[in-house]
Write a protein that holds these residues in place. Structure first.
Motif, PDB file in Angstrom:
ATOM      1  N   ARG A  53      25.068  -7.336  70.251  1.00 10.23           N
ATOM      2  CA  ARG A  53      23.763  -7.219  70.916  1.00 10.23           C
ATOM      3  C   ARG A  53      23.022  -6.006  70.381  1.00 10.23           C
ATOM      4  N   ARG A  54      21.696  -6.112  70.356  1.00 12.35           N
ATOM      5  CA  ARG A  54      20.867  -4.967  69.973  1.00 12.35           C
ATOM      6  C   ARG A  54      20.864  -3.972  71.148  1.00 12.35           C
ATOM      7  N   VAL A  55      21.158  -2.720  70.853  1.00  8.86           N
ATOM      8  CA  VAL A  55      21.249  -1.712  71.903  1.00  8.86           C
ATOM      9  C   VAL A  55      19.871  -1.173  72.266  1.00  8.86           C
ATOM     10  N   THR A  56      19.594  -1.162  73.567  1.00  8.77           N
ATOM     11  CA  THR A  56      18.429  -0.483  74.129  1.00  8.77           C
ATOM     12  C   THR A  56      18.934   0.303  75.344  1.00  8.77           C
ATOM     13  N   ARG A  57      18.069   1.097  75.938  1.00 10.50           N
ATOM     14  CA  ARG A  57      18.519   1.827  77.122  1.00 10.50           C
ATOM     15  C   ARG A  57      18.845   0.860  78.254  1.00 10.50           C
ATOM     16  N   ASP A  58      18.012  -0.159  78.429  1.00 12.61           N
ATOM     17  CA  ASP A  58      18.258  -1.152  79.484  1.00 12.61           C
ATOM     18  C   ASP A  58      19.594  -1.855  79.263  1.00 12.61           C
ATOM     19  N   TYR A  59      19.878  -2.184  78.006  1.00 10.63           N
ATOM     20  CA  TYR A  59      21.147  -2.858  77.723  1.00 10.63           C
ATOM     21  C   TYR A  59      22.328  -1.955  78.077  1.00 10.63           C
ATOM     22  N   LEU A  60      22.247  -0.684  77.698  1.00 13.21           N
ATOM     23  CA  LEU A  60      23.338   0.243  77.993  1.00 13.21           C
ATOM     24  C   LEU A  60      23.507   0.431  79.504  1.00 13.21           C
ATOM     25  N   MET A  61      22.404   0.489  80.233  1.00 18.29           N
ATOM     26  CA  MET A  61      22.484   0.622  81.683  1.00 18.29           C
ATOM     27  C   MET A  61      23.110  -0.616  82.319  1.00 18.29           C
ATOM     28  N   ASN A  62      22.702  -1.782  81.860  1.00 16.91           N
ATOM     29  CA  ASN A  62      23.275  -3.026  82.386  1.00 16.91           C
ATOM     30  C   ASN A  62      24.769  -3.110  82.067  1.00 16.91           C
ATOM     31  N   TYR A  63      25.130  -2.703  80.852  1.00 17.86           N
ATOM     32  CA  TYR A  63      26.540  -2.730  80.460  1.00 17.86           C
ATOM     33  C   TYR A  63      27.353  -1.763  81.319  1.00 17.86           C
ATOM     34  N   ALA A  64      26.840  -0.544  81.524  1.00 19.10           N
ATOM     35  CA  ALA A  64      27.546   0.450  82.333  1.00 19.10           C
ATOM     36  C   ALA A  64      27.726  -0.051  83.766  1.00 19.10           C
ATOM     37  N   ARG A  70      33.554  -3.404  87.860  1.00 23.37           N
ATOM     38  CA  ARG A  70      34.863  -4.044  87.691  1.00 23.37           C
ATOM     39  C   ARG A  70      36.006  -3.059  87.509  1.00 23.37           C
ATOM     40  N   PHE A  71      35.727  -1.891  86.940  1.00 24.80           N
ATOM     41  CA  PHE A  71      36.777  -0.926  86.635  1.00 24.80           C
ATOM     42  C   PHE A  71      36.334   0.477  87.027  1.00 24.80           C
ATOM     43  N   THR A  72      37.315   1.298  87.400  1.00 27.69           N
ATOM     44  CA  THR A  72      37.022   2.723  87.542  1.00 27.69           C
ATOM     45  C   THR A  72      37.217   3.366  86.176  1.00 27.69           C
ATOM     46  N   ALA A  73      36.391   4.338  85.869  1.00 26.09           N
ATOM     47  CA  ALA A  73      36.468   4.945  84.536  1.00 26.09           C
ATOM     48  C   ALA A  73      35.968   6.376  84.591  1.00 26.09           C
ATOM     49  N   SER A  74      36.467   7.174  83.659  1.00 25.39           N
ATOM     50  CA  SER A  74      35.957   8.525  83.493  1.00 25.39           C
ATOM     51  C   SER A  74      34.676   8.467  82.664  1.00 25.39           C
ATOM     52  N   ARG A  75      33.941   9.563  82.652  1.00 28.53           N
ATOM     53  CA  ARG A  75      32.727   9.629  81.835  1.00 28.53           C
ATOM     54  C   ARG A  75      33.084   9.442  80.362  1.00 28.53           C
ATOM     55  N   ALA A  76      34.188  10.071  79.941  1.00 25.15           N
ATOM     56  CA  ALA A  76      34.598   9.986  78.536  1.00 25.15           C
ATOM     57  C   ALA A  76      34.946   8.555  78.141  1.00 25.15           C
ATOM     58  N   ARG A  77      35.590   7.827  79.051  1.00 28.67           N
ATOM     59  CA  ARG A  77      35.960   6.440  78.759  1.00 28.67           C
ATOM     60  C   ARG A  77      34.723   5.563  78.585  1.00 28.67           C
ATOM     61  N   GLU A  79      31.701   6.563  77.839  1.00 30.47           N
ATOM     62  CA  GLU A  79      30.999   7.014  76.642  1.00 30.47           C
ATOM     63  C   GLU A  79      31.621   6.407  75.385  1.00 30.47           C
ATOM     64  N   LYS A  80      32.945   6.367  75.341  1.00 25.14           N
ATOM     65  CA  LYS A  80      33.638   5.779  74.187  1.00 25.14           C
ATOM     66  C   LYS A  80      33.254   4.310  74.008  1.00 25.14           C
ATOM     67  N   LEU A  81      33.207   3.569  75.100  1.00 24.20           N
ATOM     68  CA  LEU A  81      32.845   2.155  75.036  1.00 24.20           C
ATOM     69  C   LEU A  81      31.397   1.980  74.557  1.00 24.20           C
ATOM     70  N   MET A  82      30.504   2.815  75.064  1.00 24.33           N
ATOM     71  CA  MET A  82      29.099   2.732  74.669  1.00 24.33           C
ATOM     72  C   MET A  82      28.915   3.074  73.189  1.00 24.33           C
ATOM     73  N   ARG A  83      29.645   4.065  72.717  1.00 19.13           N
ATOM     74  CA  ARG A  83      29.534   4.432  71.300  1.00 19.13           C
ATOM     75  C   ARG A  83      29.940   3.263  70.398  1.00 19.13           C
ATOM     76  N   GLY A  84      30.900   2.482  70.848  1.00 18.56           N
ATOM     77  CA  GLY A  84      31.283   1.294  70.087  1.00 18.56           C
ATOM     78  C   GLY A  84      30.136   0.307  69.992  1.00 18.56           C
ATOM     79  N   LYS A  85      29.434   0.094  71.094  1.00 20.64           N
ATOM     80  CA  LYS A  85      28.269  -0.801  71.099  1.00 20.64           C
ATOM     81  C   LYS A  85      27.166  -0.269  70.175  1.00 20.64           C
ATOM     82  N   ALA A 146      44.647  11.874  77.880  1.00 22.48           N
ATOM     83  CA  ALA A 146      44.371  10.780  76.948  1.00 22.48           C
ATOM     84  C   ALA A 146      43.153   9.972  77.378  1.00 22.48           C
ATOM     85  N   ARG A 147      42.805  10.035  78.653  1.00 20.91           N
ATOM     86  CA  ARG A 147      41.653   9.287  79.165  1.00 20.91           C
ATOM     87  C   ARG A 147      40.374  10.119  79.177  1.00 20.91           C
TER      88      ARG A 147
END
Length: 243
Positions: A53-64, A70-77, A79-85, A146-147
């Motif tokens: 998908r083409r990344v935009t701010r709206d897309y990143l917000m919807n993804y987050a 669905r999952f609990t996550a740290s900020r670092a986790r 961020e890592k997923l978003m950087r992949g996108k 590690a997380r």
């Protein structure tokens, strides 16, 4: 009766025709043709990987939002997923890296401000859960590091976990090393030592000691747990159950 009336009546069916009709009535319904197994997967493989998908701010917000529902996550986790996108979008569409970085930080800050991301609560909740499962303190600390949890927050979380374990203990058990309680919990969960059938304890003793060592417990703690009687571990298990 006239010849006209006789000619208008259908001719009587012969015995052969009757038998054929009866046979048709009881003939099995043709089986439904099934698609070969794995055909859909094979077709998907032939079509190649799914286009990112083409990344935009709206897309990143919807993804987050989707992920954190669905999952609990740290900020670092997260961020890592978003950087992949973002990397995929840069490669596919030439997305501006700096602009995407600004979008990502904006989304992370918004999630933090709204309480969707809380590293302190996440770290302590995970630490409690791991201790209930019988994980040693040092294993819990390594997992949080590690997380993406900062070293300072990991240290603070371990202090809080020790304090909670102390509060859950009976008066005469205050100050007990929570590693002992975690080792007892692991032995109970995996039915080691005092939780085995009595006729198997001696035979499996070395194996049970090794199992606790692999979980990060010292030889002294493993020995005290594996050679204990079940009644002796009740106070330790109360600490775990009180977390």
């Amino acid at each position: 009766m006239s010849d006209a009336k006789l000619s208008s009546q259908p001719p009587p069916q012969t015995r052969t025709q009757n038998d054929a009709n009866a046979a048709d009535a009881f003939a099995p319904t043709p089986a439904k043709q099934q698609k070969p197994k794995g055909l859909g997967k094979k077709r998907d493989a032939q079509q190649g990987p799914k286009k990112p998908r083409r990344v935009t701010r709206d897309y990143l917000m919807n993804y987050a939002t989707w992920y954190l529902e669905r999952f609990t996550a740290s900020r670092a986790r997260l961020e890592k997923l978003m950087r992949g996108k973002i990397r995929l979008s840069i490669a596919e569409y030439g997305t501006d890296p700096q602009e995407a970085e600004d979008w990502m930080k904006s989304v992370l800050n918004a999630c933090e401000k709204a309480g969707f991301i809380n590293d302190e609560a996440y770290a302590l909740g995970r630490a409690r859960s791991m201790m209930r499962k019988g994980k040693a303190i040092r294993v819990i600390g390594a997992d949080l590091n590690a997380r993406g949890i900062s070293s300072q927050l990991v240290d603070d979380t371990i202090v809080s976990l020790r304090s909670e374990a102390d509060d859950a203990a009976r008066n005469d058990m205050r100050g007990t090393d929570p590693n002992r309680a975690a080792a007892a919990a692991y032995a109970r969960r995996r039915r080691l030592g005092p939780f085995r059938r009595p006729d198997l304890r001696d035979e499996k003793r070395d194996k049970d000691l090794a199992a606790l060592a692999r979980q990060g417990f010292s030889y002294d703690i493993a020995l005290r747990i594996i050679d204990a009687d079940p009644d002796e571990l009740e106070d330790l298990l109360q600490i775990i159950d009180g977390l």
